[in-house]
Design a protein around this motif. Structure first.
Motif, PDB file in Angstrom:
ATOM      1  N   ARG A  98     -26.520  20.943 -39.621  1.00 45.71           N
ATOM      2  CA  ARG A  98     -27.509  21.762 -40.344  1.00 45.71           C
ATOM      3  C   ARG A  98     -28.318  22.638 -39.395  1.00 45.71           C
ATOM      4  O   ARG A  98     -28.566  23.806 -39.673  1.00 45.71           O
ATOM      5  N   ASN A  99     -28.713  22.059 -38.260  1.00 49.65           N
ATOM      6  CA  ASN A  99     -29.589  22.784 -37.342  1.00 49.65           C
ATOM      7  C   ASN A  99     -28.832  23.657 -36.354  1.00 49.65           C
ATOM      8  O   ASN A  99     -29.429  24.485 -35.667  1.00 49.65           O
ATOM      9  N   ASN A 100     -27.503  23.405 -36.255  1.00 47.23           N
ATOM     10  CA  ASN A 100     -26.646  24.190 -35.365  1.00 47.23           C
ATOM     11  C   ASN A 100     -27.132  24.134 -33.916  1.00 47.23           C
ATOM     12  O   ASN A 100     -27.032  25.087 -33.168  1.00 47.23           O
ATOM     13  N   ARG A 101     -27.654  22.961 -33.507  1.00 43.64           N
ATOM     14  CA  ARG A 101     -28.223  22.843 -32.165  1.00 43.64           C
ATOM     15  C   ARG A 101     -27.170  22.814 -31.071  1.00 43.64           C
ATOM     16  O   ARG A 101     -27.445  23.182 -29.938  1.00 43.64           O
ATOM     17  N   ALA A 102     -25.989  22.356 -31.401  1.00 42.77           N
ATOM     18  CA  ALA A 102     -24.984  22.142 -30.345  1.00 42.77           C
ATOM     19  C   ALA A 102     -24.323  23.417 -29.875  1.00 42.77           C
ATOM     20  O   ALA A 102     -23.611  23.421 -28.896  1.00 42.77           O
ATOM     21  N   LEU A 103     -24.547  24.528 -30.569  1.00 39.79           N
ATOM     22  CA  LEU A 103     -23.822  25.743 -30.229  1.00 39.79           C
ATOM     23  C   LEU A 103     -24.669  26.753 -29.466  1.00 39.79           C
ATOM     24  O   LEU A 103     -24.333  27.926 -29.408  1.00 39.79           O
ATOM     25  N   SER A 104     -25.790  26.308 -28.875  1.00 38.10           N
ATOM     26  CA  SER A 104     -26.644  27.233 -28.135  1.00 38.10           C
ATOM     27  C   SER A 104     -25.949  27.676 -26.850  1.00 38.10           C
ATOM     28  O   SER A 104     -25.242  26.902 -26.204  1.00 38.10           O
ATOM     29  N   GLY A 105     -26.208  28.935 -26.452  1.00 36.16           N
ATOM     30  CA  GLY A 105     -25.635  29.452 -25.221  1.00 36.16           C
ATOM     31  C   GLY A 105     -24.137  29.607 -25.259  1.00 36.16           C
ATOM     32  O   GLY A 105     -23.437  29.265 -24.320  1.00 36.16           O
ATOM     33  N   ALA A 106     -23.611  30.131 -26.354  1.00 35.13           N
ATOM     34  CA  ALA A 106     -22.166  30.279 -26.496  1.00 35.13           C
ATOM     35  C   ALA A 106     -21.638  31.331 -25.525  1.00 35.13           C
ATOM     36  O   ALA A 106     -22.315  32.311 -25.209  1.00 35.13           O
ATOM     37  N   LEU A 107     -20.408  31.116 -25.048  1.00 35.48           N
ATOM     38  CA  LEU A 107     -19.773  32.074 -24.145  1.00 35.48           C
ATOM     39  C   LEU A 107     -19.180  33.245 -24.909  1.00 35.48           C
ATOM     40  O   LEU A 107     -18.860  33.143 -26.095  1.00 35.48           O
ATOM     41  N   ARG A 108     -19.002  34.338 -24.194  1.00 35.75           N
ATOM     42  CA  ARG A 108     -18.201  35.454 -24.691  1.00 35.75           C
ATOM     43  C   ARG A 108     -16.875  35.407 -23.938  1.00 35.75           C
ATOM     44  O   ARG A 108     -16.829  35.131 -22.738  1.00 35.75           O
ATOM     45  N   GLN A 133     -23.834  33.909 -14.656  1.00 32.51           N
ATOM     46  CA  GLN A 133     -25.246  34.285 -14.660  1.00 32.51           C
ATOM     47  C   GLN A 133     -25.650  35.109 -15.869  1.00 32.51           C
ATOM     48  O   GLN A 133     -26.831  35.149 -16.220  1.00 32.51           O
ATOM     49  N   SER A 134     -24.705  35.753 -16.515  1.00 34.53           N
ATOM     50  CA  SER A 134     -25.046  36.654 -17.622  1.00 34.53           C
ATOM     51  C   SER A 134     -24.275  36.274 -18.877  1.00 34.53           C
ATOM     52  O   SER A 134     -23.053  36.061 -18.829  1.00 34.53           O
ATOM     53  N   ASP A 135     -24.997  36.192 -19.981  1.00 26.40           N
ATOM     54  CA  ASP A 135     -24.343  35.901 -21.261  1.00 26.40           C
ATOM     55  C   ASP A 135     -23.443  37.050 -21.710  1.00 26.40           C
ATOM     56  O   ASP A 135     -22.613  36.875 -22.604  1.00 26.40           O
ATOM     57  N   ALA A 136     -23.595  38.217 -21.080  1.00 29.00           N
ATOM     58  CA  ALA A 136     -22.769  39.365 -21.442  1.00 29.00           C
ATOM     59  C   ALA A 136     -21.396  39.315 -20.785  1.00 29.00           C
ATOM     60  O   ALA A 136     -20.488  40.048 -21.181  1.00 29.00           O
ATOM     61  N   THR A 137     -21.217  38.440 -19.793  1.00 22.67           N
ATOM     62  CA  THR A 137     -19.938  38.339 -19.089  1.00 22.67           C
ATOM     63  C   THR A 137     -18.870  37.772 -20.006  1.00 22.67           C
ATOM     64  O   THR A 137     -19.073  36.747 -20.658  1.00 22.67           O
ATOM     65  N   GLN A 138     -17.735  38.428 -20.036  1.00 18.55           N
ATOM     66  CA  GLN A 138     -16.601  37.942 -20.826  1.00 18.55           C
ATOM     67  C   GLN A 138     -15.724  37.067 -19.930  1.00 18.55           C
ATOM     68  O   GLN A 138     -15.117  37.550 -18.977  1.00 18.55           O
ATOM     69  N   VAL A 139     -15.675  35.796 -20.255  1.00 17.34           N
ATOM     70  CA  VAL A 139     -14.960  34.820 -19.435  1.00 17.34           C
ATOM     71  C   VAL A 139     -13.510  34.723 -19.898  1.00 17.34           C
ATOM     72  O   VAL A 139     -13.239  34.595 -21.100  1.00 17.34           O
ATOM     73  N   PRO A 140     -12.537  34.777 -18.985  1.00 17.92           N
ATOM     74  CA  PRO A 140     -11.134  34.558 -19.380  1.00 17.92           C
ATOM     75  C   PRO A 140     -10.938  33.110 -19.810  1.00 17.92           C
ATOM     76  O   PRO A 140     -11.296  32.181 -19.089  1.00 17.92           O
ATOM     77  N   CYS A 141     -10.370  32.933 -20.989  1.00 16.05           N
ATOM     78  CA  CYS A 141     -10.267  31.580 -21.536  1.00 16.05           C
ATOM     79  C   CYS A 141      -9.063  31.487 -22.474  1.00 16.05           C
ATOM     80  O   CYS A 141      -9.164  31.018 -23.620  1.00 16.05           O
ATOM     81  N   GLY A 142      -7.898  31.937 -21.975  1.00 13.32           N
ATOM     82  CA  GLY A 142      -6.696  31.880 -22.798  1.00 13.32           C
ATOM     83  C   GLY A 142      -6.739  32.848 -23.960  1.00 13.32           C
ATOM     84  O   GLY A 142      -7.575  33.745 -24.044  1.00 13.32           O
ATOM     85  N   PHE A 143      -5.766  32.717 -24.846  1.00 13.93           N
ATOM     86  CA  PHE A 143      -5.657  33.509 -26.069  1.00 13.93           C
ATOM     87  C   PHE A 143      -5.519  35.013 -25.789  1.00 13.93           C
ATOM     88  O   PHE A 143      -5.936  35.837 -26.589  1.00 13.93           O
TER      89      PHE A 143
END
Length: 458
Positions: A98-108, A133-143
């Motif tokens: 309900r609170n969606n607490r576990a998804l804070s700081g999601a990667l791009r 260091q930056s939430d704007a960084t797009q991390v390679p993660c498959g797909f």
């Protein structure tokens, strides 16, 4: 005259053999009871009378899902696990949803087309993403190629928004086993997904457990997802790495996950495990220590010795790459990390920045070298920023929450199962495996000297 009355000892006392037999019987029963009680010391449950699902599926006798269990020898536990009341655990995990607490700081994530699923990044490119260091960084993660599954499965995976339990069987390497001791509300809160390839699916059809004419498959609690490996990796083990480490991408709305190797059978409710080992410990991830090894190089040597990976020279290159870029043996200075080598057959995660970044970085290393995930584990963990909050629990706990079975020796049609890591003859290391220009042990000389106690870890 009165009749002479004689007394005699009971018959039982005349037989020393019978007395000894009874003594042996009671002693054996006592020891068996003691062992049973001591083996449960790792698990303390505050509400043992919770209603549970007893039987989830009856398998055909030909399948043999419970053959060849691996015995354990430990009867005591130095770090017991305490479980909260089941109803309280269910309420708390529902609160996370309900609170969606576990998804804070999601990667791009990096979005582009590539020739391989992970992009085959260079060493410099892979390491450049360790310091996030930056939430704007797009991390390679498959797909970077489409994951080849049916759209109906993809939709079902996106609907899983709380806890997901994930496993995989490729090349008919294991059996599908149902979890035990599920609480009365667990099937409403937890999704169970098993990824398989064509070889495994044909084996299930051989035993009458699925029909290949169907578009959706269900065996007990498990939803079976067919993966078309033609568009992925030639090595079945590498295809299994995708759901193992990219579970947060396959299930983008799930907040917690449990990866369980198909050789294992869960014997504790997954909600209790997540709550006790992850939520209560306030960590990103929980994983067992390795039962024997502490240093990464010990695992690398065992991988070579027992031919767990066929290209020994590539293993050498991998370890030298890590040594050259700062891999060090485990020491107390690495605490709170208590070991460099996990048993990765069971991984519990809170989906968020820490565990997601670690999983992405580790997957990139596996694609670059090989699917032996214990080898890059410590290097990625020690070099990534922000730091991973990790609970490495004792082996005794692992042995109490899951039963381990041996891999299949023969496939469903009776033929011998090929090794998951096999690719022809073993490729031996070059003659300079330990010496380069007369210098011992090449780029890992300092690591080995510290591990063997010949120098200090300065």
């Amino acid at each position: 005259m009165g009749k002479l009355i004689t007394t005699s000892k009971p018959l039982i006392l005349h037989s020393k053999l019978l007395c000894f037999s009874l003594f042996y019987l009671f002693t054996t029963l006592f020891l068996a009871l003691y062992t049973t009680l001591s083996q449960s010391k790792c698990l303390f449950r505050s509400s043992p009378s919770d209603p549970i699902h007893n039987s989830l599926l009856s398998y055909p006798s030909s399948y043999g899902e419970h053959k060849y269990a691996v015995s354990t020898t430990r009867s005591t536990c130095s770090s017991p696990v305490f479980f909260s009341d089941y109803s309280d655990v269910v309420k708390e995990i529902r609160g996370f949803r309900r609170n969606n607490r576990a998804l804070s700081g999601a990667l791009r994530y990096m979005q582009r087309n590539a020739d391989s699923f992970g992009g085959n990044l260079s060493t410099i490119a892979r390491f450049s993403y360790f310091d996030h260091q930056s939430d704007a960084t797009q991390v390679p993660c498959g797909f970077l190629k489409k994951f080849p599954i049916d759209d109906s499965d993809r939709i079902a995976m996106e609907k899983c928004d709380s806890v997901v339990v994930v496993s995989a069987i490729f090349n008919d390497h294991d059996k599908i086993r149902q979890p035990k001791a599920l609480g009365s509300n667990t099937l409403q809160e937890v999704c169970f997904f098993m990824f398989v390839d064509d070889v495994t699916l044909k084996g299930l059809e051989h035993h009458g457990m699925v029909s290949t004419y169907s578009r959706e498959y269900k065996i007990g609690v498990w939803r079976i997802v067919k993966v078309a490996k033609e568009d992925l990796y030639q090595n079945p083990a590498m295809n299994g790495v995708i759901p193992k480490y990219l579970v947060h991408r396959l299930f983008p709305n799930s907040q917690f996950s449990i990866w369980i190797d198909a050789k294992l059978q869960l014997t504790v409710d997954p909600l209790l495990l997540i709550h006790s080992l992850v939520i209560s410990e306030n960590v990103d991830m929980a994983i067992s220590k390795h039962p024997y090894y502490v240093h990464t190089m010990e695992e690398a040597m065992a991988t070579t010795r027992w031919k767990k990976w066929w290209d020994v020279n590539a293993l050498k290159v991998q370890m030298e790459t890590y040594c050259e870029n700062g891999l060090r043996p485990w020491s107390p200075s690495k605490q709170p990390y208590i070991s460099d080598v996990p048993d990765s057959a069971l991984i519990l995660r809170r989906h968020g920045l820490g565990s997601n970044l670690f999983s992405c970085l580790l997957f990139n290393e596996l694609e670059a070298f090989n699917p032996r995930d214990q080898l890059p584990f410590a290097f990625v963990r020690d070099h990534m920023k922000p730091k991973l909050k990790l609970n490495m629990f004792e082996v005794e706990v692992f042995e109490q929450v899951a039963v381990e079975y041996r891999h299949n020796l023969k496939s469903s049609d009776g033929t011998t199962v090929k090794k998951m890591y096999s690719s022809g003859k073993t490729k031996r290391a070059h003659p300079d495996f330990l010496y380069v220009n007369g210098s011992c042990c090449s780029k890992c000389q300092k690591y080995l000297s510290i591990m063997w106690g010949e120098s200090s870890n300065d």
